[in-house]
Design an enzyme around this catalytic site. Sequence first.
Site, PDB file in Angstrom:
ATOM      1  CG  HIS A  31      -4.746  -7.260   1.097  1.00  0.00           C
ATOM      2  ND1 HIS A  31      -4.897  -6.438   0.010  1.00  0.00           N
ATOM      3  CD2 HIS A  31      -3.573  -6.909   1.677  1.00  0.00           C
ATOM      4  CE1 HIS A  31      -3.850  -5.619  -0.066  1.00  0.00           C
ATOM      5  NE2 HIS A  31      -3.039  -5.887   0.926  1.00  0.00           N
TER       6      HIS A  31
ATOM      7  CE1 TYR B 102      -8.087  -5.205   2.581  1.00  0.00           C
ATOM      8  CE2 TYR B 102      -6.216  -5.875   3.915  1.00  0.00           C
ATOM      9  CZ  TYR B 102      -6.751  -5.093   2.922  1.00  0.00           C
ATOM     10  OH  TYR B 102      -5.958  -4.191   2.255  1.00  0.00           O
ATOM     11  CD  GLU B 103      -8.361  -6.930  -1.638  1.00  0.00           C
ATOM     12  OE1 GLU B 103      -8.815  -6.454  -2.692  1.00  0.00           O
ATOM     13  OE2 GLU B 103      -7.183  -7.277  -1.496  1.00  0.00           O
TER      14      GLU B 103
ATOM     15  CG  HIS C  29      -6.154   3.108   3.963  1.00  0.00           C
ATOM     16  ND1 HIS C  29      -5.176   2.143   4.144  1.00  0.00           N
ATOM     17  CD2 HIS C  29      -6.379   3.146   2.632  1.00  0.00           C
ATOM     18  CE1 HIS C  29      -4.841   1.628   2.983  1.00  0.00           C
ATOM     19  NE2 HIS C  29      -5.554   2.219   2.037  1.00  0.00           N
TER      20      HIS C  29
ATOM     21  CG  ASN D  18       0.181   3.026  11.201  1.00  0.00           C
ATOM     22  OD1 ASN D  18       0.196   2.534  10.066  1.00  0.00           O
ATOM     23  ND2 ASN D  18      -0.184   2.352  12.265  1.00  0.00           N
TER      24      ASN D  18
ATOM     25  CB  SER E  69      -0.876   0.047   1.261  1.00  0.00           C
ATOM     26  OG  SER E  69      -1.718  -1.063   1.311  1.00  0.00           O
TER      27      SER E  69
ATOM     28  CG  HIS F  41      -2.933  -2.324  -3.272  1.00  0.00           C
ATOM     29  ND1 HIS F  41      -1.842  -3.136  -3.157  1.00  0.00           N
ATOM     30  CD2 HIS F  41      -3.300  -2.013  -2.015  1.00  0.00           C
ATOM     31  CE1 HIS F  41      -1.554  -3.313  -1.884  1.00  0.00           C
ATOM     32  NE2 HIS F  41      -2.431  -2.652  -1.163  1.00  0.00           N
TER      33      HIS F  41
ATOM     34  CB  ALA G 212       1.698  -0.125   4.601  1.00  0.00           C
TER      35      ALA G 212
ATOM     36  CG  MET H 123      -4.067  -5.963   8.035  1.00  0.00           C
ATOM     37  SD  MET H 123      -5.432  -4.885   7.595  1.00  0.00           S
ATOM     38  CE  MET H 123      -5.392  -3.715   8.973  1.00  0.00           C
ATOM     39  CB  SER H 124      -0.236  -8.146   3.186  1.00  0.00           C
ATOM     40  OG  SER H 124       0.910  -7.361   3.471  1.00  0.00           O
TER      41      SER H 124
END
Length: 274
Positions: free
Chosen positions: A83, A85-86, A247, A235, A30, A61, A113, A211-212
């Site tokens: 991902h 989460y998608e 985000h 962050n 990201s 992306h 990220a 998350m990846s």
Amino acid sequence: MNQRILVDVAVAAIQAKIGITPAVGVVLGSGLGAFAEELRDAVTVPYTEIPHWPVSTAIGHAGQLVAGYVGDAPVVVLSGRAHLYEGYTAQQATFATRVLHTLGAHSMVFTNAAGGINLSYSQGALVALSDHINLQGTNPLIGHNDDHWGPRFPDMTEAYSLAYRQIARDAAKELGFTLPEGVYAALSGPNYETPAEIRFLRTIGADLVGMSTVPEVIVANHMRMKVLAISCVTNMAAGVLDQKIDHEEVLETGRQVRSRFTSLLKAVLPQLKG
Ligand code: HPA
């Protein structure tokens, strides 16, 4: 259907468009997609033109494959990944890694990220992964094992190549910054963590959270590819600072590290010899 058949169809479609055999595959996380513009003799293939390719919907992306050269190294760069989460399965999320291996890549460079858990990091830091903790509740190797790709029970003792980490550390030093190492904890997302979850992750030895990447690293190791992974601390993780995470901040930090990140990849990629 057998995943290898789907991978072979995608590989044939890509080979018909790009004229190179990549040595290294690169996945851009990201906000880090700008690196794809740096390739020489670049050929771009939108994901929508590749059969069976999971098209990422995440903001930040681009959704394209770019083939070209960094120095004398032939590479294929993926701007955008699928991902969990998608709604993608772990196998879909690692389809691209299988494809890059089949295209000929001996190594993978994953970027992402991440939230900084280790208090010695600051926003915008680049960190090389030394190891990971899979807390995603799934694994891309669950189910039938295709022995063509790798063993049923792959070793993960050095999932992130020591030699590649050394190359990256030396390249960063040459460029005038330090590249610390850290352990990446992967959660499914899509919500950012709670402060209690971050304290838990710190206690179990995580320095970064995201998350990846972990499914892809597992699959790359399954196929005995060598792996380098670099996180951008976009962050500090939840509860570290007295502020919320959004985000847009994640994407903005990615843009701010652009030149350091690009210089590092340009210096490192030609040195990854398999
Ligand atoms: N948590 C999880 N994933 C992330 C974060 C975070 O704080 N920042 C960027 N990706």
